[in-house]
Write a protein that holds these residues in place. Structure first.
Motif, PDB file in Angstrom:
ATOM      1  N   ILE A 195       8.720  -6.571   6.809  1.00  0.00           N
ATOM      2  CA  ILE A 195       7.641  -5.882   6.091  1.00  0.00           C
ATOM      3  C   ILE A 195       7.980  -5.796   4.600  1.00  0.00           C
ATOM      4  N   SER A 196       6.994  -6.071   3.779  1.00  0.00           N
ATOM      5  CA  SER A 196       7.227  -6.140   2.334  1.00  0.00           C
ATOM      6  C   SER A 196       6.991  -4.790   1.660  1.00  0.00           C
ATOM      7  N   ARG A 197       7.489  -4.662   0.439  1.00  0.00           N
ATOM      8  CA  ARG A 197       7.227  -3.454  -0.340  1.00  0.00           C
ATOM      9  C   ARG A 197       5.733  -3.278  -0.547  1.00  0.00           C
ATOM     10  N   ASP A 198       5.019  -4.378  -0.795  1.00  0.00           N
ATOM     11  CA  ASP A 198       3.566  -4.295  -1.009  1.00  0.00           C
ATOM     12  C   ASP A 198       2.864  -3.692   0.203  1.00  0.00           C
ATOM     13  N   ASP A 199       3.312  -4.066   1.406  1.00  0.00           N
ATOM     14  CA  ASP A 199       2.695  -3.529   2.618  1.00  0.00           C
ATOM     15  C   ASP A 199       3.043  -2.055   2.815  1.00  0.00           C
ATOM     16  N   ILE A 200       4.259  -1.684   2.465  1.00  0.00           N
ATOM     17  CA  ILE A 200       4.654  -0.273   2.564  1.00  0.00           C
ATOM     18  C   ILE A 200       3.862   0.561   1.562  1.00  0.00           C
ATOM     19  N   LEU A 201       3.728   0.044   0.335  1.00  0.00           N
ATOM     20  CA  LEU A 201       2.964   0.749  -0.697  1.00  0.00           C
ATOM     21  C   LEU A 201       1.504   0.866  -0.300  1.00  0.00           C
ATOM     22  N   ALA A 202       0.957  -0.194   0.291  1.00  0.00           N
ATOM     23  CA  ALA A 202      -0.443  -0.147   0.742  1.00  0.00           C
ATOM     24  C   ALA A 202      -0.631   0.953   1.783  1.00  0.00           C
ATOM     25  N   TYR A 203       0.327   1.084   2.677  1.00  0.00           N
ATOM     26  CA  TYR A 203       0.241   2.143   3.694  1.00  0.00           C
ATOM     27  C   TYR A 203       0.272   3.511   3.013  1.00  0.00           C
ATOM     28  N   TYR A 204       1.174   3.694   2.053  1.00  0.00           N
ATOM     29  CA  TYR A 204       1.247   4.958   1.316  1.00  0.00           C
ATOM     30  C   TYR A 204      -0.090   5.249   0.624  1.00  0.00           C
ATOM     31  N   GLN A 205      -0.638   4.273  -0.060  1.00  0.00           N
ATOM     32  CA  GLN A 205      -1.882   4.491  -0.798  1.00  0.00           C
ATOM     33  C   GLN A 205      -3.053   4.805   0.127  1.00  0.00           C
ATOM     34  N   ASN A 206      -3.050   4.224   1.313  1.00  0.00           N
ATOM     35  CA  ASN A 206      -4.143   4.459   2.255  1.00  0.00           C
ATOM     36  C   ASN A 206      -4.067   5.835   2.908  1.00  0.00           C
ATOM     37  N   PHE A 207      -2.876   6.251   3.297  1.00  0.00           N
ATOM     38  CA  PHE A 207      -2.774   7.425   4.168  1.00  0.00           C
ATOM     39  C   PHE A 207      -2.106   8.645   3.531  1.00  0.00           C
ATOM     40  N   TYR A 208      -1.405   8.488   2.421  1.00  0.00           N
ATOM     41  CA  TYR A 208      -0.841   9.638   1.718  1.00  0.00           C
ATOM     42  C   TYR A 208      -1.817  10.098   0.631  1.00  0.00           C
ATOM     43  N   SER A 209      -3.062  10.227   1.028  1.00  0.00           N
ATOM     44  CA  SER A 209      -4.103  10.688   0.112  1.00  0.00           C
ATOM     45  C   SER A 209      -4.185  12.211   0.195  1.00  0.00           C
ATOM     46  N   PRO A 210      -4.711  12.861  -0.849  1.00  0.00           N
ATOM     47  CA  PRO A 210      -4.776  14.337  -0.817  1.00  0.00           C
ATOM     48  C   PRO A 210      -5.530  14.889   0.382  1.00  0.00           C
TER      49      PRO A 210
END
Length: 444
Positions: A195-210
């Protein structure tokens, strides 16, 4: 600037004041719980775990939890932990199927510093490549760089060597047809290795929303000061996800559609067995409490039915350990019976446990009242420390989906009688509704 769009008070058992629940215009929620204590607990619960993963990124929730501690633009990796631990803080995090949460428990005089650093970690993780570690072929040589990718893969490897983990993972997978609960929270070495950093970051951006975050502060503090401090510190970045992630289809499965018996062998000396059942959503409060009562009656502690019959006073001793557990989940609970046994008695073990499951349809008033007393003690103890209070509130906010249910707990518990609990047994805990996983020693 972040604005408050809703304030409400919710009664909460054993606390001197109602909870204050503040909802901000970005969806972020703040829960303030007053408790006289020299310590304060700050935790943020994110409504995501393996429930929002798919076949391509299974394990990313747990991997990201590790990486959240690897620095922000203000603080380098390790500085968060070291700074707060020097102040007497306890820092940790956990990932499960429905949630990931991060917490700090610290002397109350350091509340503002802890809140500042905690908020910074939640909203501005760097996720640096050099901390993640390079991708590699999982079937080849694992790098010895000590980076987080290798740390998680070592966790996976250690789990695969544990007998109970093997039994549980195999059973958990077969209890569900499609629901993402079927997969292991920690993921697989194949996915974590690639798994790439881009995929990990995408997961963070999608689900670690306020809108997915609830911050809970338990202890002694000035409410208005803390509200203003939270607004000041939680300045979420208006990041639009670079790619939208689609988690697996989430149709709740509250019964096993195709029960199976699974058998595997390993280099072990004794046998391991788990019986697994599915049940309704955790927010079905009365049924959830009933399953807790059944677990106490059936297999928790020396006085439980299974322990009395097979451990304390067995006719033919071939069980080494037997107990039960009830896991509460947002999309449907799990109930397990698990035993470690003499492998030469495998057939007898299966037959005897199934017979005890049949006998669960009759529960005495004495058994029920004894179990109720135990749950009442456990419930009261969950409000003794700021950490336990925050953990319980987080559970009710995320898994139960309504913190007000905590105030209904004792009333619902008192209303449960033997007829009700026997109906719950018939609804969920019968032998035609369970799958079985067995791990046996390899034959010579």
């Amino acid at each position: 600037m972040t604005k408050i769009i809703e304030k409400k008070l919710v009664e909460y058992p054993y606390l001197p004041e109602p909870l204050r629940i503040i909802t901000f215009d970005n969806g972020h929620k703040l829960v303030l719980a007053k408790k006289e204590s020299p310590m304060v607990n700050i935790s943020t619960w994110v409504k995501t775990g393996s429930i929002n993963e798919n076949e391509d990124n299974n394990g990313v929730s747990h991997f990201l939890e590790h990486l959240m501690f690897k620095g922000t633009h203000k603080y380098k990796a390790g500085e968060f932990d070291c700074t707060l631990e020097r102040k007497g803080g306890i820092i940790n995090a956990a990932t499960w199927k429905d949630y990931t949460f991060y917490y700090v428990t610290i002397p109350k005089k350091h509340l503002e510093l802890a809140l500042h650093m905690h908020a910074d970690m939640m909203i501005d993780p760097v996720l640096p490549d050099y901390e993640i570690g390079q991708t590699f072929d999982p079937n080849g040589t694992i790098p010895k760089d000590g980076r987080e990718r290798c740390v998680v893969i070592e966790e996976i490897r250690m789990g695969q060597d544990r007998s109970w983990r093997k039994v549980y993972d195999k059973l958990n997978d077969k209890m569900y047809e499609k629901h993402p609960y079927k997969r292991n929270v920690i993921g697989t070495k194949e996915i974590i290795a690639r798994i790439s950093r881009d995929d990990i970051l995408a997961y963070y951006q999608n689900f670690y929303s306020p809108k997915n975050m609830t911050t809970i502060i338990a202890g002694q503090f000035d409410d208005e000061d803390i509200i203003n401090k939270v607004i000041e510190e939680f300045k979420f970045q208006n990041t639009i996800p670079k790619k939208l992630l689609e988690p697996d289809e989430r149709v709740p499965e509250t019964s096993i559609k195709t029960p199976v018996v699974l058998t595997e062998e390993a280099e072990i000396q004794t046998g391991y067995i788990m019986f697994g059942f599915l049940a309704d959503k955790a927010k079905n409060l009365k049924e959830t409490i009933s399953l807790d009562l059944i677990s106490v009656i059936f297999g928790e502690g020396k006085s439980s039915r299974l322990n009395q019959k097979f451990i304390e006073t067995p006719e033919k001793p071939h069980f080494y350990q037997i107990d039960t557990c009830h896991y509460q989940f947002k999309d449907g609970d799990n109930f397990f019976i698990e035993a470690n046994f003499d492998p030469t008695f495998k057939d007898e073990v299966i037959s005897e446990v199934k017979n005890e499951v049949n006998l669960l349809s009759k529960i005495s008033e004495e058994e029920l009242n004894k179990a109720k007393k135990r749950l009442k003690v456990n419930f009261a103890e969950s409000a003794e420390t700021v950490s336990e209070i925050a953990d319980t509130i987080g559970h009710y906010m995320t898994v139960m989906e309504d913190v007000a249910l905590a105030n209904e707990y004792l009333k619902a518990l008192d209303e449960i009688d033997t007829n009700y609990i026997e109906n719950v047994v018939k609804k969920y805990l019968t032998n035609d509704k369970c799958s079985i996983s067995i791990l046996m020693p390899k034959k010579a």
